[in-house]
Design an enzyme around this catalytic site. Sequence first.
Site, PDB file in Angstrom:
ATOM      1  N   TYR A 144      10.771  24.269  -2.532  1.00 15.23           N
ATOM      2  CA  TYR A 144      10.750  25.602  -1.924  1.00 15.23           C
ATOM      3  C   TYR A 144      10.053  25.512  -0.567  1.00 15.23           C
ATOM      4  CZ  TYR A 144       9.579  30.531  -1.171  1.00 15.23           C
ATOM      5  OH  TYR A 144       9.447  31.792  -0.635  1.00 15.23           O
ATOM      6  N   ASP A 239       6.958  19.056   4.111  1.00 19.12           N
ATOM      7  CA  ASP A 239       6.415  20.398   3.878  1.00 19.12           C
ATOM      8  C   ASP A 239       5.178  20.245   3.008  1.00 19.12           C
ATOM      9  OD1 ASP A 239       5.744  22.921   3.061  1.00 19.12           O
ATOM     10  OD2 ASP A 239       7.781  23.543   2.551  1.00 19.12           O
ATOM     11  N   LYS A 267      -1.928  28.123   3.996  1.00 22.54           N
ATOM     12  CA  LYS A 267      -3.156  28.913   4.105  1.00 22.54           C
ATOM     13  C   LYS A 267      -4.432  28.210   3.684  1.00 22.54           C
ATOM     14  CE  LYS A 267      -1.091  31.174   0.099  1.00 22.54           C
ATOM     15  NZ  LYS A 267       0.182  30.461   0.282  1.00 22.54           N
TER      16      LYS A 267
END
Length: 424
Positions: A144, A239, A267
């Site tokens: 994802y 990623d 984050k």
Amino acid sequence: MKREKSEQLFANAKKYFPGGVNSPVRAFRSVGGTPLFIERGKGSHIWDADGNKYIDFCSSWGPLILGHAHPKVVAAIKETVEKGSSFGAPTELENKLAELILNNNPFIEKIRFVSSGTEAVMSAIRLARGYTKRNKILKFEGCYHGHSDSLLVKAGSGLVTFGNTSSAGVPEAFINETIVVSLNNKEAVKKAFADFKNQIACVIIEPIPANNGLLLQDKDYLQFLRDICTENKSLLIFDEVISGFRIGFTGAAGYYNMQPDIITYGKIIGGGLPVGAYAASAEIMSKISPDGDVYQAGTLSGNPVAMTAGIAQLTECLKPKFYEELEKKTKNFISNFKFQISNFKVFSIGSIFWIAFTDKEKIQSAEDINAESMKHFRTLYHELLEKGIYLGPSGYEVGFVSEAHSEDDLKKAAEVFKDSLKKL
């Protein structure tokens, strides 16, 4: 445990938000029941609106590697926000966080801060296309990369396919630029490069896939991707929104000692505040505006409050043996319950773990996950919740151990896992 206040808050939320939530998985559709409304967190614990206390292994989906409301992170945020929350102009804090990251990560030379992992990946894809002057991208079923249009595509029935959209509202033109293949399948990747010779701008992968189970890949497979991208003049994007700064300061790139062309982060670099980043060599990053012709901008990019929280958190992560101790703590924790029942496994890497109802010794692709096994997770989830253990509300999601988890926390949690598994 009482749930009356969470139930009332959820009923009210349905009046305001689609499904009553601002991100789909929060709605508890995968596990059933009413989502908990969280009131506060401290260290390894969270408290819901009804006052129930939980040992938290969701950690805001990973970034809270120091735990909730770490004193140094909170102090840094307070000091900075009193000076202003946003300027839309450069601040020294951006320089400091970038220096902290780049000086301790030999796999990247320049970085650009954005406001989320989705934005980081979207920007990295645009950069890869601008750098290579090609349009097509290759992604993997089971990874994802956020909700941008090009990446909401799932595999079709063929070995190499343009696939189908996994969301309404994604134009077919976007689907036709995204090639989807199964993880851990070298032949499919070879065929894609043969079928679309000199057309693939980049291959994007979670080097540690952790959004659809923990689908750990062999280093040999990742090296294969590195080699085939180099041979075909395509860029390799790691990623690392989840794995970056979580399994080590240099993430999966450092763990596997492998040089991707672009890396994306999430984050965790902002201490849990909304932030993301993409980074690469100075040459590749020179294509980004205003130096180059690949445009990307953001009013809140490099937000000072997020930068100062990130500096505080990542400074703690650089303490000697920080990651080694966190991994040891995680291994000890899961070893106490991973063999409790048959057809039950716990997969882990660093401080990330995933529980699965399976008899397989390895799960390396989305197709290896038995969807029927999720009914067992639903039962286990509510047993754990009732006994004060909080996981992400989906059997496809991973769990995280933080520095704040004490030995007593983990011992208690392991006992709860064992008791709950026995009931299954």
